[in-house]
Design a protein around this motif. Structure first.
Motif, short mmCIF file in Angstrom:
data_model
loop_
_atom_site.label_atom_id
_atom_site.label_comp_id
_atom_site.label_asym_id
_atom_site.label_seq_id
_atom_site.Cartn_x
_atom_site.Cartn_y
_atom_site.Cartn_z
N UNK A 30 -28.42 -47.57 40.08
CA UNK A 30 -29.50 -46.82 39.42
C UNK A 30 -30.74 -46.90 40.27
N UNK A 31 -31.86 -46.48 39.46
CA UNK A 31 -33.41 -46.43 40.14
C UNK A 31 -33.95 -47.78 40.67
N UNK A 32 -33.35 -48.94 39.91
CA UNK A 32 -33.79 -50.24 40.20
C UNK A 32 -33.23 -50.42 41.68
N UNK A 41 -18.66 -40.16 37.83
CA UNK A 41 -18.71 -40.34 36.51
C UNK A 41 -20.19 -40.98 36.21
N UNK A 42 -20.80 -39.85 35.40
CA UNK A 42 -22.15 -40.11 35.03
C UNK A 42 -22.56 -41.39 34.33
N UNK A 43 -23.40 -42.25 34.76
CA UNK A 43 -23.75 -43.55 34.18
C UNK A 43 -22.51 -44.50 34.46
N UNK A 44 -21.70 -44.31 35.29
CA UNK A 44 -20.78 -45.24 35.73
C UNK A 44 -20.97 -45.86 36.97
N UNK A 45 -20.80 -45.11 37.91
CA UNK A 45 -21.05 -45.60 39.50
C UNK A 45 -22.39 -45.39 39.97
N UNK A 104 -30.24 -40.15 36.95
CA UNK A 104 -31.62 -40.39 37.55
C UNK A 104 -31.49 -40.26 38.84
N UNK A 105 -30.59 -41.08 39.40
CA UNK A 105 -30.34 -41.32 40.87
C UNK A 105 -29.79 -40.09 41.42
N UNK A 149 -31.26 -43.13 51.24
CA UNK A 149 -30.82 -42.12 50.53
C UNK A 149 -29.52 -42.49 49.81
N UNK A 150 -29.13 -41.49 48.84
CA UNK A 150 -28.12 -42.01 47.98
C UNK A 150 -27.00 -40.87 48.34
#
Length: 124
Positions: free
Chosen positions: A42-44, A62-66, A70-71, A54-55
């Motif tokens: 996540x952004x934190x 899987x959005x909101x899983x791994x 936002x990232x 870099x990400x």
């Protein structure tokens, strides 16, 4: 490489992957319980790594899983470049394996496939 999420300070690249894959559906809930939410990029976590980081993710994600949206959509994400490079490499392998018995490809064949790849990439 580490599983200590607090050790990412100063990392150049944070890479995420799916917590489960096709064929592991029976393990899905156990895997999600093991990895979430601690290992979600996540952004934190990106902020902890620092402004140079870099990400990467090989997609599909899987959005909101791994990772979080936002990232994935953020300025430090190179996931679309990574996917484009993977696509180009896979297309090159297909050309190689479908034409390997013909020896070195002609300039015409290289141009033909180059035009196809360019056309496809321009369409996405």
């Amino acid at each position: 490489m580490t599983d200590d999420v607090n050790a990412v300070k100063g990392f150049d690249i944070l890479v995420a992957d799916s917590f489960y894959w096709f064929g592991q559906e029976a393990e899905k809930e156990e895997r999600l319980a093991t990895f979430m939410p601690e290992y979600v990029v996540d952004q934190r976590l990106m902020d902890l790594a620092g402004p140079q980081s870099m990400f990467m993710h090989c997609l599909p994600a899987n959005d909101q899983r791994e990772t979080t949206r936002e990232v994935m959509d953020g300025p430090d994400s190179v996931i679309m470049d990574e996917a484009e490079n993977r696509l180009t490499a896979q297309m090159a392998l297909l050309v190689y394996f479908t034409h390997k018995d013909f020896g070195k490809p002609s300039a015409e064949l290289i141009k033909e496939h180059g035009d196809k790849i360019s056309g496809f990439l321009a369409s996405i």
